[in-house]
Scaffold this active site. Structure first.
Site, PDB file in Angstrom:
ATOM      1  N   LYS A 152       0.852  -1.180   0.000  1.00  4.49           N
ATOM      2  CA  LYS A 152       0.000   0.000   0.000  1.00  4.49           C
ATOM      3  C   LYS A 152       0.890   1.233   0.000  1.00  4.49           C
ATOM      4  CE  LYS A 152       0.704   1.936   3.298  1.00  4.49           C
ATOM      5  NZ  LYS A 152       1.962   2.521   3.845  1.00  4.49           N
ATOM      6  N   TYR A 235      -4.413   4.171   6.225  1.00  2.00           N
ATOM      7  CA  TYR A 235      -4.914   3.186   7.197  1.00  2.00           C
ATOM      8  C   TYR A 235      -6.238   3.657   7.786  1.00  2.00           C
ATOM      9  CZ  TYR A 235      -0.382   0.800   7.185  1.00  2.00           C
ATOM     10  OH  TYR A 235       0.747   0.108   6.816  1.00  2.00           O
TER      11      TYR A 235
HETATM   12  P1  NAD Z   1      12.555   1.894   2.125  1.00  2.00           P
HETATM   13  O1  NAD Z   1      12.990   3.231   1.642  1.00  2.00           O
HETATM   14  O2  NAD Z   1      13.160   1.371   3.374  1.00  2.00           O
HETATM   15  O3  NAD Z   1      12.749   0.799   0.981  1.00  2.00           O
HETATM   16  C1  NAD Z   1      12.553   1.094  -0.391  1.00  2.00           C
HETATM   17  C2  NAD Z   1      13.343   0.112  -1.239  1.00  2.00           C
HETATM   18  O4  NAD Z   1      13.191   0.485  -2.613  1.00  2.00           O
HETATM   19  C3  NAD Z   1      14.840   0.153  -0.933  1.00  2.00           C
HETATM   20  O5  NAD Z   1      15.333  -1.162  -0.936  1.00  2.00           O
HETATM   21  C4  NAD Z   1      15.427   0.936  -2.110  1.00  2.00           C
HETATM   22  O6  NAD Z   1      16.763   0.565  -2.420  1.00  2.00           O
HETATM   23  C5  NAD Z   1      14.478   0.497  -3.226  1.00  2.00           C
HETATM   24  N1  NAD Z   1      14.495   1.422  -4.376  1.00  2.00           N
HETATM   25  C6  NAD Z   1      14.565   1.023  -5.649  1.00  2.00           C
HETATM   26  N2  NAD Z   1      14.580   2.085  -6.480  1.00  2.00           N
HETATM   27  C7  NAD Z   1      14.528   3.167  -5.688  1.00  2.00           C
HETATM   28  C8  NAD Z   1      14.521   4.566  -5.966  1.00  2.00           C
HETATM   29  N3  NAD Z   1      14.541   5.050  -7.218  1.00  2.00           N
HETATM   30  N4  NAD Z   1      14.475   5.410  -4.921  1.00  2.00           N
HETATM   31  C9  NAD Z   1      14.402   4.958  -3.658  1.00  2.00           C
HETATM   32  N5  NAD Z   1      14.398   3.632  -3.333  1.00  2.00           N
HETATM   33  C10 NAD Z   1      14.475   2.757  -4.353  1.00  2.00           C
HETATM   34  O7  NAD Z   1      10.953   1.949   2.279  1.00  2.00           O
HETATM   35  P2  NAD Z   1      10.008   0.954   3.081  1.00  2.00           P
HETATM   36  O8  NAD Z   1       9.674   1.562   4.391  1.00  2.00           O
HETATM   37  O9  NAD Z   1      10.538  -0.415   3.055  1.00  2.00           O
HETATM   38  O10 NAD Z   1       8.655   1.080   2.197  1.00  2.00           O
HETATM   39  C11 NAD Z   1       8.540   0.426   0.945  1.00  2.00           C
HETATM   40  C12 NAD Z   1       7.053   0.240   0.617  1.00  2.00           C
HETATM   41  O11 NAD Z   1       6.420  -0.509   1.637  1.00  2.00           O
HETATM   42  C13 NAD Z   1       6.257   1.535   0.502  1.00  2.00           C
HETATM   43  O12 NAD Z   1       5.306   1.399  -0.512  1.00  2.00           O
HETATM   44  C14 NAD Z   1       5.535   1.645   1.836  1.00  2.00           C
HETATM   45  O13 NAD Z   1       4.299   2.338   1.761  1.00  2.00           O
HETATM   46  C15 NAD Z   1       5.291   0.187   2.156  1.00  2.00           C
HETATM   47  N6  NAD Z   1       5.212  -0.063   3.605  1.00  2.00           N
HETATM   48  C16 NAD Z   1       4.169  -0.779   4.081  1.00  2.00           C
HETATM   49  C17 NAD Z   1       4.081  -1.058   5.423  1.00  2.00           C
HETATM   50  C18 NAD Z   1       2.975  -1.922   5.933  1.00  2.00           C
HETATM   51  O14 NAD Z   1       2.791  -2.008   7.132  1.00  2.00           O
HETATM   52  N7  NAD Z   1       2.240  -2.578   5.056  1.00  2.00           N
HETATM   53  C19 NAD Z   1       5.046  -0.572   6.301  1.00  2.00           C
HETATM   54  C20 NAD Z   1       6.117   0.153   5.793  1.00  2.00           C
HETATM   55  C21 NAD Z   1       6.199   0.409   4.433  1.00  2.00           C
END
Ligand code: NAD
Length: 386
Positions: A152, A235
């Site tokens: 999401k 949420y």
């Molecule tokens: P994060 O920044 O920690 O991870 C993002 C990942 O994408 C990294 O591994 C990064 O290297 C990669 N990536 C690839 N191309 C990229 C670019 N051009 N710029 C930046 N990063 C790039 O983020 P996260 O917290 O892991 O969130 C990722 C997704 O998960 C989001 O869509 C977020 O909404 C979702 N999320 C959901 C929940 C949940 O409870 N369901 C919780 C946290 C995050």
């Protein structure tokens, strides 16, 4: 004085759980006969069957959520297992693969992503990338012939969501949006209580989801689809819809973007919104990237009030019913949200059922988010275009 008690539902759950606990404790008692060798176990011992078919997942994006929640959750899955990784950082990918027993030949980067099409071990792809990349990698995943579980918010526009749903249909592959709370027992019980009329007619729901986000972070980048509404406010929006079972008619919203905090150059710090539903229900939500953590909802009905603490957190849910002058707390066994969600998607693939949170569910929230953005822009009430 607060009066906590177990209602009938809780007592039943408690008794069932206690019976299981007592049975397993007895088996370990010191007076028990020595354990039989594995091939001579007593017939009454129920050993779970190894699932005949499992679903192999490719994890796309090895960021915080993937590393800290999703990959560890596979240990608790019954049918989902990690078989491939997609990352722009080969060294990290190798380390992660070694930690989770993933074949080093099943490591991909964003250039070789489409080659997943040739990997028969991969049934499903889990997109855990910045929000602005969800649509592209979901659509390419379908072109590779895989099922897709997408984090999401589903995408950053209604147009993208519509394309993703069309791509799923064209490929005849399933699309599920990772709304983990729909597979989590406390939120599921709250839904049942609201839908079964425990609170009488529901008049209002308030929900809040806030956290303190530090830079650098994808959540603070407009180009990557950041901002508090899509990240945490969603949420509250999803909860209004799943608790009420209704779709909103219109929305009013307002935001605050401080000039003196460099974190909020591109996205607002806080957004508040009110959704009006056909029954007259009002859903009032707020979200922020600049406060201490807050993740709760309150459902107010004619006959009672339901409160959920840590409603949107990974754990720590507390569900409380205020009714007839008493306060009751429901006792349920918590689960790992991500394991439950990945197993549910796997089951929907194995049994060829539509997932509980398909693309249409993600699209419904993005329609509301677009109405929120429009209301902020115009300063007026915005209709939700269904
Ligand atoms: P994060 O920044 O920690 O991870 C993002 C990942 O994408 C990294 O591994 C990064 O290297 C990669 N990536 C690839 N191309 C990229 C670019 N051009 N710029 C930046 N990063 C790039 O983020 P996260 O917290 O892991 O969130 C990722 C997704 O998960 C989001 O869509 C977020 O909404 C979702 N999320 C959901 C929940 C949940 O409870 N369901 C919780 C946290 C995050």
């Amino acid at each position: 004085m607060t009066d906590f008690h177990l209602n009938e539902l809780d007592r039943r759950t408690f008794l069932a759980t206690s019976a299981t606990l007592i049975a397993s404790t007895n088996m370990l008692h010191a007076d028990a006969p020595p354990l039989a060798p594995p091939d001579k176990q007593p017939a009454h011992l129920q050993v779970p069957e190894v699932p005949s078919k499992t679903i192999g997942f490719a994890i796309v994006g090895l960021g915080q959520l993937a590393l800290e929640q999703v990959l560890p959750a596979f240990a608790k899955c019954k049918v989902a297992r990690p078989v491939a990784l997609v990352s722009g950082h080969p060294d990290k990918a190798k380390k992660v693969a070694a930690a989770y027993g993933i074949d080093p030949r099943n490591l991909y980067n964003y250039q070789t992503y489409d080659k997943l099409a040739d990997n028969r071990e991969v049934d499903a792809i889990y997109i855990i990338l910045p929000n602005s990349m969800h649509a592209e990698y979901t659509i390419r995943g379908f072109k590779a012939g895989k099922h897709v579980l997408c984090e999401k918010p589903m995408a950053i526009s209604v147009a993208e969501c519509t394309e993703m749903i069309a791509a799923s249909k064209a490929a005849n592959r399933k699309l599920m949006i990772a709304y983990r709370l729909r597979y989590e027992p406390f939120n599921m019980l709250a839904i049942d209580l609201c839908h079964q009329g425990e609170l009488g007619k529901i008049k209002s729901i308030t929900a809040s989801h806030c956290q303190d986000v530090q830079a650098p972070n994808i959540r603070l980048s407009k180009a990557l689809g950041g901002g508090p509404v899509g990240d945490v406010g969603i949420y509250c929006i999803n909860a209004f819809r799943y608790l009420s079972g209704e779709e909103p008619v219109d929305v009013t919203a307002t935001e605050y973007q401080p000039q003196d905090d460099t974190r909020f150059r591109e996205v607002p710090e806080s957004v508040a919104f009110t959704l009006r539903f056909p029954s007259g229900l009002l859903g009032c939500g707020d979200c922020s990237f600049g406060t201490a953590e807050s993740r709760c909802f309150r459902v107010q009905g004619g006959n009672g009030i339901l409160d959920m603490e840590s409603a949107f957190g990974y754990r720590g849910q507390r569900l409380l019913l205020h009714k007839n002058g008493r306060l009751s707390e429901y006792q349920l066994a918590p689960v790992d949200h991500f394991a439950a969600e990945m197993d549910a998607f796997s089951e929907s693939i194995l049994t060829n059922q539509i997932p509980k949170t398909p693309g249409e569910e993600g699209l419904a929230d993005i329609r509301i988010i677009e109405a929120i953005e429009e209301s902020i822009r115009t300063g007026r009430i915005s209709a939700v275009r269904h």
